[in-house]
Design a protein around this motif. Sequence first.
Motif, short mmCIF file in Angstrom:
data_model
loop_
_atom_site.label_atom_id
_atom_site.label_comp_id
_atom_site.label_asym_id
_atom_site.label_seq_id
_atom_site.Cartn_x
_atom_site.Cartn_y
_atom_site.Cartn_z
N GLU A 260 -19.70 -38.99 48.01
CA GLU A 260 -19.61 -40.29 46.99
C GLU A 260 -18.62 -39.08 45.85
O GLU A 260 -18.14 -39.74 45.28
CB GLU A 260 -21.15 -39.79 46.49
CG GLU A 260 -20.78 -41.47 45.56
CD GLU A 260 -22.75 -40.73 45.34
OE1 GLU A 260 -23.14 -41.64 43.93
OE2 GLU A 260 -23.70 -40.51 46.02
N ASN A 261 -18.50 -37.87 45.83
CA ASN A 261 -18.26 -36.98 44.95
C ASN A 261 -16.06 -37.68 45.59
O ASN A 261 -15.68 -37.87 43.93
CB ASN A 261 -18.40 -35.82 44.97
CG ASN A 261 -20.11 -35.07 45.19
OD1 ASN A 261 -19.96 -36.07 44.06
ND2 ASN A 261 -19.81 -34.17 45.61
N VAL A 262 -15.81 -37.53 46.56
CA VAL A 262 -14.68 -38.28 46.38
C VAL A 262 -14.53 -39.31 46.21
O VAL A 262 -13.48 -40.23 44.99
CB VAL A 262 -13.94 -37.99 48.01
CG1 VAL A 262 -12.75 -39.44 48.71
CG2 VAL A 262 -14.22 -36.46 48.50
N LEU A 263 -15.31 -40.31 46.22
CA LEU A 263 -15.10 -41.59 45.94
C LEU A 263 -15.08 -41.87 44.39
O LEU A 263 -14.48 -42.48 43.88
CB LEU A 263 -16.06 -42.77 46.13
CG LEU A 263 -16.22 -43.07 48.29
CD1 LEU A 263 -17.58 -43.56 48.26
CD2 LEU A 263 -14.91 -43.60 48.12
N GLU A 264 -15.51 -41.07 43.61
CA GLU A 264 -16.21 -41.00 42.01
C GLU A 264 -14.43 -41.05 41.85
O GLU A 264 -14.06 -40.77 40.70
CB GLU A 264 -16.91 -40.16 41.84
CG GLU A 264 -18.40 -40.99 41.61
CD GLU A 264 -19.55 -39.93 41.86
OE1 GLU A 264 -19.43 -38.91 41.30
OE2 GLU A 264 -20.70 -40.56 41.59
N GLU A 265 -14.35 -39.81 42.42
CA GLU A 265 -12.86 -38.68 42.60
C GLU A 265 -12.34 -39.65 41.97
O GLU A 265 -10.19 -39.66 41.40
CB GLU A 265 -13.12 -37.53 41.99
CG GLU A 265 -13.42 -36.63 41.88
CD GLU A 265 -13.47 -35.55 42.74
OE1 GLU A 265 -12.36 -35.32 43.42
OE2 GLU A 265 -14.29 -34.36 42.15
N ILE A 266 -11.92 -40.49 42.95
CA ILE A 266 -10.44 -41.57 43.45
C ILE A 266 -10.47 -42.57 42.07
O ILE A 266 -9.96 -44.19 43.03
CB ILE A 266 -10.06 -41.74 44.88
CG1 ILE A 266 -11.28 -42.06 45.78
CG2 ILE A 266 -10.07 -40.49 44.97
CD1 ILE A 266 -11.21 -42.84 47.17
N GLY A 267 -10.90 -43.26 41.85
CA GLY A 267 -11.81 -44.00 40.74
C GLY A 267 -12.45 -45.53 41.58
O GLY A 267 -12.45 -46.27 41.43
N ALA A 268 -13.26 -45.23 42.75
CA ALA A 268 -13.71 -46.46 43.74
C ALA A 268 -14.64 -47.15 43.49
O ALA A 268 -15.35 -46.60 42.31
CB ALA A 268 -14.05 -45.86 45.08
N LYS A 269 -15.34 -48.34 42.85
CA LYS A 269 -16.17 -48.31 42.82
C LYS A 269 -17.40 -48.44 43.83
O LYS A 269 -17.25 -49.49 45.27
CB LYS A 269 -15.54 -50.16 42.75
CG LYS A 269 -17.51 -51.14 42.52
CD LYS A 269 -17.39 -53.04 42.14
CE LYS A 269 -18.31 -53.33 42.18
NZ LYS A 269 -18.15 -54.91 41.99
N ILE A 270 -18.35 -47.85 43.54
CA ILE A 270 -19.52 -47.50 44.27
C ILE A 270 -20.58 -48.59 44.43
O ILE A 270 -21.26 -48.35 43.22
CB ILE A 270 -20.03 -46.19 44.43
CG1 ILE A 270 -18.66 -45.26 44.45
CG2 ILE A 270 -20.70 -45.41 45.17
CD1 ILE A 270 -19.40 -43.35 43.95
N ASN A 271 -20.62 -49.53 45.34
CA ASN A 271 -21.85 -50.16 44.74
C ASN A 271 -23.04 -50.50 45.48
O ASN A 271 -24.41 -50.85 44.44
CB ASN A 271 -20.64 -51.77 45.82
CG ASN A 271 -20.03 -52.43 45.50
OD1 ASN A 271 -19.70 -52.66 45.18
ND2 ASN A 271 -18.47 -51.96 46.20
N PHE A 272 -23.30 -49.17 46.64
CA PHE A 272 -24.97 -48.84 46.76
C PHE A 272 -24.57 -47.45 47.05
O PHE A 272 -23.30 -47.55 48.63
CB PHE A 272 -25.77 -49.99 46.97
CG PHE A 272 -25.22 -50.32 48.64
CD1 PHE A 272 -25.33 -49.56 50.10
CD2 PHE A 272 -24.56 -51.61 48.34
CE1 PHE A 272 -24.49 -50.74 51.16
CE2 PHE A 272 -23.76 -52.34 49.64
CZ PHE A 272 -23.97 -52.11 51.03
#
Length: 403
Positions: A260-272
């Motif tokens: 989750e941290n990596v997804l936030e850092e690369i600007g991904a839209k986390i849906n759930f």
Amino acid sequence: MITIEEALRIIDEEGKVIGTERVELTDALNKVLAEDIYSKDTLPPFNKSAMDGYAIKFRDTECCQCGNEIELYVKALVRAGDYYEGTLNSKEAIKIMTGAPVPNGSDAVIQIEKVKENGNKVIISDYIKENTNIIKMGEEIKSGELALEKGKIIRPTEIGFLASLGYSKVVIQKSPKVALITTGDELLDITASLEKGKIRNSNEYSLMALCKNSQVDFISLGVVCDDKEALKKKILKGLKEADIVITSGGVSAGDFDFVENVLEEIGAKINFTSVAIKPGKPVTFATIDNKLFFGLPGNPLSVITTFEEFVKPAIKKMKGYKEVYEEKMLVTAGNDFKAKKDRRKFIYVNIINKGGKYYAYDLGSQCSNHLMTMSKANGIIIMPEGVNKITKGEVVNGRFIFK
């Protein structure tokens, strides 16, 4: 946690077909047709025999209705691929092979098993109706008619049909490419001897097999240790090279779960990040630049369950399939089944058909680390949220797996 239905709705909204391509006919197998196909020809292009036998005039056999026999002179033989130029007259027959053009003047073919052969003559004792065993010109399709509609899944039968129409290439919906990443310091190569605190890397192989079973191309980026920067590098590589990225492990709330941290850092839209399913609660779904990301749990049973429930429908949607969810059926419990009632439970069972009804039987531990239970199973039954027991004889929803 969100519900399974809400998770599937979100995935369905984000998944998009990714374009079309023109491919060789045999490469179109199990792909979705992306163009309407019209017949270039009339098929069959002539009246042809459906049997090995004799081409005759049906009226010559009318006397056979009263128990009489008729003797016809055999004037020629027509093989498949040949063509008889003359015309059949009354009291004559032409020996003909399956698929051969029916001669002019003939209006029926009698099977070879129903005649007596006597030199250059044939004896018939059965009345044969007009057009018997004749496949009429254009009976299958006529030139210019719609043969296959856009959106059709191309099976072996469609491959043969397209070949008969003269199509060597067709336009299909592209299939997504999948990148696989397996995480965990505890993972050993499958050929290694077990060590304290270590397990063999089964998830990578399960995911590769699941992708093959879904008939989609994939690349495996191997195992990444529990290091955030190393994981980020792998995820970025996967997003660059594929349409769907799948990780296994690293999606819970532990100190070394960095997805989750990596997804936030690369600007991904986390849906759930959590779904009310057992096994498989910690599922992360994100999107970035029209690419899909699935962070699946690390437990082997959870990886397979969540792939089948969430990733497989997304793959089908991106391949252009109209029906993306596995069909459920009614199954009668052959044993009592118990579980906690906080989430929907997918219970791996052995399903047997008895007298036209399906019965599900317990296979033992449903622990998310136990692949052995799944290896014995051919299906699942589904225990709804809020229910902690299915009683023997109760009818529930279920389905076969890996079909």
